[in-house]
Structure formats: structure tokens, C-alpha cells
Design a protein around this motif. Structure first.
Motif, PDB file in Angstrom:
ATOM      1  N   LEU A  21     -37.824 -21.417 -19.118  1.00 58.95           N
ATOM      2  CA  LEU A  21     -37.288 -22.634 -18.424  1.00 58.95           C
ATOM      3  C   LEU A  21     -38.299 -23.025 -17.315  1.00 58.95           C
ATOM      4  CD1 LEU A  21     -33.705 -21.638 -17.540  1.00 58.95           C
ATOM      5  CD2 LEU A  21     -34.398 -23.243 -19.087  1.00 58.95           C
ATOM      6  N   ARG A  22     -39.248 -22.036 -16.893  1.00 58.98           N
ATOM      7  CA  ARG A  22     -40.311 -22.418 -15.919  1.00 58.98           C
ATOM      8  C   ARG A  22     -41.566 -23.118 -16.488  1.00 58.98           C
ATOM      9  NH1 ARG A  22     -40.337 -23.260 -11.906  1.00 58.98           N
ATOM     10  NH2 ARG A  22     -41.804 -21.962 -10.686  1.00 58.98           N
ATOM     11  N   HIS A  23     -41.231 -23.533 -17.859  1.00 60.48           N
ATOM     12  CA  HIS A  23     -42.410 -24.008 -18.429  1.00 60.48           C
ATOM     13  C   HIS A  23     -41.965 -25.417 -18.947  1.00 60.48           C
ATOM     14  CE1 HIS A  23     -44.183 -20.070 -18.494  1.00 60.48           C
ATOM     15  NE2 HIS A  23     -45.424 -20.562 -18.695  1.00 60.48           N
ATOM     16  N   GLU A  34     -40.320 -25.198  -7.738  1.00 65.82           N
ATOM     17  CA  GLU A  34     -40.616 -23.581  -7.674  1.00 65.82           C
ATOM     18  C   GLU A  34     -39.674 -22.775  -7.887  1.00 65.82           C
ATOM     19  OE1 GLU A  34     -41.501 -22.944  -3.594  1.00 65.82           O
ATOM     20  OE2 GLU A  34     -39.577 -23.661  -2.881  1.00 65.82           O
ATOM     21  N   SER A  35     -39.573 -21.323  -8.234  1.00 63.40           N
ATOM     22  CA  SER A  35     -38.824 -20.421  -8.411  1.00 63.40           C
ATOM     23  C   SER A  35     -37.942 -20.104  -7.072  1.00 63.40           C
ATOM     24  CB  SER A  35     -39.448 -19.119  -8.928  1.00 63.40           C
ATOM     25  OG  SER A  35     -40.331 -19.385  -9.958  1.00 63.40           O
ATOM     26  N   SER A  36     -36.752 -19.563  -7.508  1.00 61.42           N
ATOM     27  CA  SER A  36     -35.739 -19.024  -6.459  1.00 61.42           C
ATOM     28  C   SER A  36     -36.265 -17.508  -6.753  1.00 61.42           C
ATOM     29  CB  SER A  36     -34.383 -19.265  -6.573  1.00 61.42           C
ATOM     30  OG  SER A  36     -33.835 -18.685  -7.884  1.00 61.42           O
ATOM     31  N   TYR A  37     -36.012 -16.653  -5.867  1.00 55.17           N
ATOM     32  CA  TYR A  37     -36.175 -15.077  -6.016  1.00 55.17           C
ATOM     33  C   TYR A  37     -35.060 -14.136  -5.932  1.00 55.17           C
ATOM     34  CZ  TYR A  37     -41.117 -16.101  -5.053  1.00 55.17           C
ATOM     35  OH  TYR A  37     -42.344 -16.658  -5.550  1.00 55.17           O
ATOM     36  N   ALA A  38     -35.134 -13.223  -6.845  1.00 55.19           N
ATOM     37  CA  ALA A  38     -34.255 -12.082  -6.510  1.00 55.19           C
ATOM     38  C   ALA A  38     -34.580 -11.095  -5.646  1.00 55.19           C
ATOM     39  CB  ALA A  38     -34.161 -11.463  -8.030  1.00 55.19           C
ATOM     40  N   ASP A  41     -43.219  -5.573 -25.978  1.00 50.98           N
ATOM     41  CA  ASP A  41     -42.614  -6.589 -26.326  1.00 50.98           C
ATOM     42  C   ASP A  41     -42.244  -7.910 -25.387  1.00 50.98           C
ATOM     43  OD1 ASP A  41     -42.334  -5.383 -28.762  1.00 50.98           O
ATOM     44  OD2 ASP A  41     -40.347  -4.476 -28.300  1.00 50.98           O
ATOM     45  N   LEU A  42     -41.697  -7.621 -24.139  1.00 52.81           N
ATOM     46  CA  LEU A  42     -41.583  -8.633 -23.386  1.00 52.81           C
ATOM     47  C   LEU A  42     -42.929  -9.412 -22.837  1.00 52.81           C
ATOM     48  CD1 LEU A  42     -39.587  -9.902 -21.333  1.00 52.81           C
ATOM     49  CD2 LEU A  42     -40.107  -8.280 -19.544  1.00 52.81           C
ATOM     50  N   ILE A  43     -43.870  -8.488 -22.769  1.00 59.16           N
ATOM     51  CA  ILE A  43     -45.123  -9.277 -22.417  1.00 59.16           C
ATOM     52  C   ILE A  43     -45.691 -10.256 -23.523  1.00 59.16           C
ATOM     53  CG2 ILE A  43     -47.608  -8.866 -21.773  1.00 59.16           C
ATOM     54  CD1 ILE A  43     -46.840  -6.449 -20.405  1.00 59.16           C
ATOM     55  N   LYS A  44     -45.380  -9.723 -24.786  1.00 60.77           N
ATOM     56  CA  LYS A  44     -45.833 -10.449 -25.882  1.00 60.77           C
ATOM     57  C   LYS A  44     -44.839 -11.875 -26.105  1.00 60.77           C
ATOM     58  CE  LYS A  44     -46.022  -9.710 -31.144  1.00 60.77           C
ATOM     59  NZ  LYS A  44     -45.843  -9.143 -32.267  1.00 60.77           N
ATOM     60  N   SER A  45     -43.632 -11.474 -25.698  1.00 57.40           N
ATOM     61  CA  SER A  45     -42.639 -12.728 -25.748  1.00 57.40           C
ATOM     62  C   SER A  45     -42.912 -13.823 -24.812  1.00 57.40           C
ATOM     63  CB  SER A  45     -41.446 -12.233 -25.467  1.00 57.40           C
ATOM     64  OG  SER A  45     -40.221 -13.361 -25.352  1.00 57.40           O
ATOM     65  N   ARG A  46     -43.512 -13.201 -23.656  1.00 59.07           N
ATOM     66  CA  ARG A  46     -43.942 -14.312 -22.542  1.00 59.07           C
ATOM     67  C   ARG A  46     -45.079 -14.980 -22.992  1.00 59.07           C
ATOM     68  NH1 ARG A  46     -42.065 -12.621 -16.996  1.00 59.07           N
ATOM     69  NH2 ARG A  46     -44.269 -13.041 -16.205  1.00 59.07           N
ATOM     70  N   GLU A  47     -46.057 -14.412 -23.569  1.00 56.82           N
ATOM     71  CA  GLU A  47     -47.081 -15.000 -24.188  1.00 56.82           C
ATOM     72  C   GLU A  47     -47.050 -16.030 -25.211  1.00 56.82           C
ATOM     73  OE1 GLU A  47     -50.458 -14.787 -23.240  1.00 56.82           O
ATOM     74  OE2 GLU A  47     -49.615 -13.624 -21.471  1.00 56.82           O
ATOM     75  N   SER A  48     -45.898 -15.406 -26.010  1.00 50.94           N
ATOM     76  CA  SER A  48     -45.534 -16.503 -27.038  1.00 50.94           C
ATOM     77  C   SER A  48     -44.870 -17.842 -26.699  1.00 50.94           C
ATOM     78  CB  SER A  48     -44.497 -15.876 -27.914  1.00 50.94           C
ATOM     79  OG  SER A  48     -43.887 -16.614 -29.068  1.00 50.94           O
ATOM     80  N   PRO A  68     -39.984 -13.314  -8.189  1.00 51.11           N
ATOM     81  CA  PRO A  68     -39.567 -14.844  -8.689  1.00 51.11           C
ATOM     82  C   PRO A  68     -38.536 -14.562  -9.993  1.00 51.11           C
ATOM     83  CG  PRO A  68     -41.895 -14.645  -8.343  1.00 51.11           C
ATOM     84  CD  PRO A  68     -41.487 -12.985  -7.954  1.00 51.11           C
ATOM     85  N   SER A  69     -37.501 -15.135  -9.929  1.00 50.99           N
ATOM     86  CA  SER A  69     -36.592 -15.352 -10.965  1.00 50.99           C
ATOM     87  C   SER A  69     -37.035 -14.774 -12.327  1.00 50.99           C
ATOM     88  CB  SER A  69     -35.486 -16.061 -10.913  1.00 50.99           C
ATOM     89  OG  SER A  69     -34.388 -16.171 -12.078  1.00 50.99           O
ATOM     90  N   GLU A  70     -38.004 -15.603 -12.758  1.00 49.45           N
ATOM     91  CA  GLU A  70     -38.474 -15.413 -14.263  1.00 49.45           C
ATOM     92  C   GLU A  70     -39.197 -14.179 -14.203  1.00 49.45           C
ATOM     93  OE1 GLU A  70     -41.851 -17.651 -11.868  1.00 49.45           O
ATOM     94  OE2 GLU A  70     -39.699 -17.412 -11.904  1.00 49.45           O
ATOM     95  N   ASP A  71     -39.726 -13.443 -13.334  1.00 47.79           N
ATOM     96  CA  ASP A  71     -40.153 -12.146 -13.313  1.00 47.79           C
ATOM     97  C   ASP A  71     -39.297 -10.850 -13.360  1.00 47.79           C
ATOM     98  OD1 ASP A  71     -42.677 -13.345 -13.793  1.00 47.79           O
ATOM     99  OD2 ASP A  71     -43.050 -13.151 -11.738  1.00 47.79           O
ATOM    100  N   VAL A  72     -37.975 -11.089 -12.903  1.00 49.76           N
ATOM    101  CA  VAL A  72     -37.162 -10.098 -13.008  1.00 49.76           C
ATOM    102  C   VAL A  72     -36.939  -9.023 -14.103  1.00 49.76           C
ATOM    103  CG1 VAL A  72     -34.374  -9.711 -12.821  1.00 49.76           C
ATOM    104  CG2 VAL A  72     -35.470 -11.243 -11.237  1.00 49.76           C
ATOM    105  N   PRO A  73     -36.945  -9.705 -15.359  1.00 50.50           N
ATOM    106  CA  PRO A  73     -36.829  -8.782 -16.438  1.00 50.50           C
ATOM    107  C   PRO A  73     -38.205  -7.980 -16.569  1.00 50.50           C
ATOM    108  CG  PRO A  73     -36.385 -10.801 -17.161  1.00 50.50           C
ATOM    109  CD  PRO A  73     -36.866 -10.934 -15.879  1.00 50.50           C
TER     110      PRO A  73
END
Length: 438
Positions: free
Chosen positions: A410-412, A219-223, A343-350, A312-317
Motif C-alpha cells: 500500500l505504501r507504494h 506518510e505512515s502512521s505508527y504502531a 521470506d519477508l525481506i524477499k517479499s518486500r523486494e518483490s 512505521p505501520s508497514e514495518d510492523v511484520p
């Protein structure tokens, strides 16, 4: 009686210690305290990692560990960052004190690397001539070592700037130190996503090492503590919880196990874990974080629970952009932020598309692809050679994933773990990666 009290008062004044220190004790067994503090990330969006480590330094310093036995890794690009409205100041909680003041920057910039860290931990001074401060842990059989690591993580790895520290390499270093009697007891506090995977079923129970982690292996750690003025998160939940506890407790009476239980109970965002020699939990926190009681508190009494705004750390940006968009003062600014968000959402989908294609080509089986991607099955990491081999190839061949700096990617990485654990040949996975990204 009045005269006696007056004499005692005068003696207390005459022999008082600076910096709020009230008592002084020697480390047990004639040993020394050593500490290695690591913030592995850089950039303003990762502000919280260096803030955590700076706060940890202040705790150890206030409790009597001298600078020559505290070794700090940090990029040092936050305090004087162009986005910092208060140059030279880093805070770790809303309206908190400056935790950057006095922090020794032993290893900064490109010297924040896993190789340098392992040399420092093992006392290999001859390998660090001309590198950073050159300070290493010069510990002996009665010494206690405290290691605090803060950064991103994935299955069996901790992100370290442009590189990663693999769990098996860390274990190899620890076991080597144990065989050479380089410590009496050693404690790790690790803040990272999937940080439990660094120790789970890897850290022996009979080599005098105790570890606690911000999360379990999956699991994630959290900011936490988003600051509207700084427009970034100030800390991480697990780190904030153990440090706020160290700030207010008498470390000479509190045990590591008690601190673990408090941190675990108050961190409701992830599962705080413990590994290794759990009997060390019966030792006092002071035996690792310093045994001089301090009256200086670095955590303010605030009502804001860090868990309330935790992400979650991966959702910070994503969270930072959304917060900035809400606070945007002009239409132009809103349009710029909306474009960054797209752009960020597109990058995550990529990222998801790339990993799915790799799994599909590697398995050539729709059912297996779905299983390793979406079924919720996360195999325990045993096939280290396969995993490390394909991970290295993924990082080199798919630069758009920005591993290890992209926490979302990293989460994938669990998909690579699943492929290796389901006995898909490493060369087949490598060929799939090349086909997708090459």
C-alpha cells in the motif's frame, strides 16, 4: 455545618451513578450521540487495531453513550486467537486493563466491509437485513456522530479486510447525509497510513464535518507498545495519544481543538492533521464522545512513551520477527524465525521490483520511471477515475502484492498516483500491470 455536610453526603450516596459516573447531562439541542467504531484488519500481527477500537468503545461507554448507539466493526479474531495466552482479554497498553469486555460485536468477519460500513453510517437498515446485528445510525438533524476508523491505508483509500473504502465514496456518503439532514455535526478520527488523503482537498468546510487523521496524505502512521509476552504491538501512537487524553480529561470542558493540539504535539512520529469545518474544534469533546464524566480511567499512569518503540505501520511484520528472533530460546526456533525473516525481506523486494517494472513499462522512459519511483515527488491525487481503475486491476492481477492487506505494498501505491497525475493513460498503465503480473 456538620449536619449539612452529612445530609449532602447521604444524598450523594443515594443518587450516585454506577460505573464511576459522577455527573449526567443531556446532549445539547435535544440530540443524541452516535458512534461508529471500525477496526478493518484481522490476524494477530494487526492486534493493535482491534485493541484501539475496543479501548475507544470503553471510553464512549464510560462517558454515557449507550450500546444501542455505538456500532462496532471488528473481525473478532484476536481475543480468542490461538496465539493469545489470555483468552478473552485484549489490552491496549503494557499491563493495561481488558478493553474487550462488553464490546458489542455488531459486524464481524466478512461483514467488516466498506459497503456495510457505508450503509450503517447512512442509516440504510433495509440494506442490512440478516447482516450482523443490523444496527445502523438512526440519526437526525440535531444528532452528533463520532466515527473512529483504525486500519491500514494508502493514497485515497482505507483498507477494509479484503476490500478498500475510497475517499470519493466516503465523501459521496457524507454529502448525501448532509443533504438529508441526518446529522447536526459529525467528527472523524482516522488511524491509517496516508489517512490525510481521505480528506485533504476533498472534505468541504461547510457541511458540519470535522476530521483529524494520524498522518498527512504522504506518510505512515505508527504502531507502538510492543509486548514481549504477546509478541505483537498493542496500539498505534495517534490512537493511544487521543485515548489517553480522553481517559484523563474532563470532556465537558476540553475542546476537540485542545485534544487535537495535545495529540499532535505528543505524536512526534507522524503529522497529525485536521480537515473540514475547523470551527467544530471549538466544541467540547463530550459532545461527541459522551458527556457523562467518568472516574474510571482505562489508561494506567505509565512512564513508557508510546513513541519510544514506535515503528512505521508497514514495518510492523519485520519488527515483530526481529523482536521474536532476539528472544528466541532455542536454535531451532531461531532458524525458523530467520527463514521467515528472509521470506519477508524477499517479499518486500518483490513488491518494489513489481511496481518498478509496471512504471517502466507504463512510461517507456527511464527518466520518468525514476521520477515517479524515487524522486520524492508525490503528486496530489486528482485523477480519481484513472487511479481507481488501475488500482482495481493491480489488486486483481497481482495477487502476490496482497492488496489491501499488505501495508508495505500500500505504501507504494503513490507510484500509480504519480503515473495517473503525469497523464499516462489508464489503459497504458493497465497493460503494463497485465504484462508484469499476468
Amino acid at each position: 455545618m456538620i449536619v449539612l455536610l452529612l445530609v449532602l453526603s447521604l444524598l450523594a450516596t443515594a443518587f450516585s451513578f454506577p460505573d464511576g459516573i459522577l455527573t449526567m447531562e443531556q446532549p445539547k439541542n435535544d440530540g443524541n450521540h452516535w458512534a461508529v467504531l471500525v477496526a478493518g484488519s484481522n490476524t494477530w500481527g494487526n492486534y493493535r487495531h482491534q485493541a484501539d477500537v475496543c479501548h475507544a468503545y470503553q471510553i464512549l461507554k464510560k462517558h454515557g453513550i449507550p450500546d444501542d448507539r455505538i456500532i462496532v466493526f471488528m473481525y473478532d479474531d484476536i481475543a480468542h486467537n490461538e496465539e493469545n495466552p489470555t483468552p478473552g482479554v485484549i489490552i491496549n497498553q503494557p499491563n493495561g486493563p481488558n478493553v474487550y469486555e462488553g464490546v458489542p460485536k455488531d459486524y464481524t468477519g466478512e461483514n467488516v466491509s466498506p459497503d456495510v460500513f457505508l450503509h450503517v453510517l447512512q442509516g440504510n437498515a433495509n440494506q442490512l437485513v440478516g447482516v450482523g446485528s443490523g444496527k445502523v445510525v438512526k440519526s437526525g438533524p440535531n444528532d452528533h456522530i463520532f466515527v473512529n476508523f483504525v486500519d491500514h491505508g494508502g493514497p485515497g483509500i482505507l483498507a477494509f479486510g479484503d476490500d478498500t473504502l475510497e475517499a470519493d465514496k466516503l465523501m459521496e456518503a457524507i454529502k448525501s447525509m448532509y443533504k438529508q439532514n441526518k446529522y447536526g455535526k459529525m467528527v472523524f478520527y482516522v488511524e491509517a497510513c496516508e489517512s490525510g488523503s481521505m480528506f485533504n482537498r476533498l472534505l468541504p468546510k461547510d457541511i458540519n464535518v470535522y476530521a483529524t487523521t494520524a498522518s498527512n496524505p504522504d506518510e505512515s502512521s505508527y504502531a507502538c507498545y510492543y509486548d514481549d509476552k504477546l509478541e505483537t504491538f498493542l496500539g498505534d501512537v495517534y490512537s493511544i495519544k487521543w485515548m489517553q487524553d480522553s481517559d484523563k480529561e474532563d470532556l465537558n470542558t476540553e475542546t476537540l481543538e485542545k485534544q487535537f493540539k495535545i495529540t499532535k504535539a505528543e505524536t512526534n512520529t507522524s503529522h497529525v492533521m485536521e480537515y473540514g469545518d475547523l470551527t467544530i474544534g471549538g466544541m467540547t469533546v463530550a459532545e461527541f464522545q459522551g458527556n457523562q464524566q467518568s472516574s474510571v480511567f482505562l489508561s494506567n499512569d505509565i512512564d513508557v512513551d508510546p513513541c519510544k518503540d514506535a515503528v512505521p505501520s508497514e514495518d510492523v511484520p519485520l519488527a515483530i520477527l526481529e523482536r521474536r528472533l532476539e528472544a528466541a530460546a532455542s536454535q531451532t526456533q531461531r532458524e525458523q524465525l530467520e527463514e521467515q525473516l528472509r521470506d519477508l525481506i524477499k517479499s518486500r523486494e518483490s513488491v518494489k521490483t513489481t511496481i518498478k517494472k509496471i512504471a517502466s513499462f507504463a512510461t517507456n522512459d527511464h527518466v520518468q520511471t525514476h521520477r515517479v519511483m524515487y524522486s520524492g515527488v508525490r503528486h496530489a491525487l486528482n485523477s480519481w477515475d484513472c487511479y481507481k481503475y488501475v488500482l482495481k486491476h493491480l489488486a486483481a492481477t497481482c495477487p502476490q502484492l496482497n492488496i489491501p492487506k499488505n501495508d508495505y505494498a500500500l505504501r507504494h501505491l503513490y507510484v500509480l498516483v504519480n503515473l495517473c497525475e503525469e497523464r499516462v493513460p489508464a489503459e497504458t498503465i493497465k497493460e503494463a500491470i497485465t504484462k508484469v503480473c499476468g
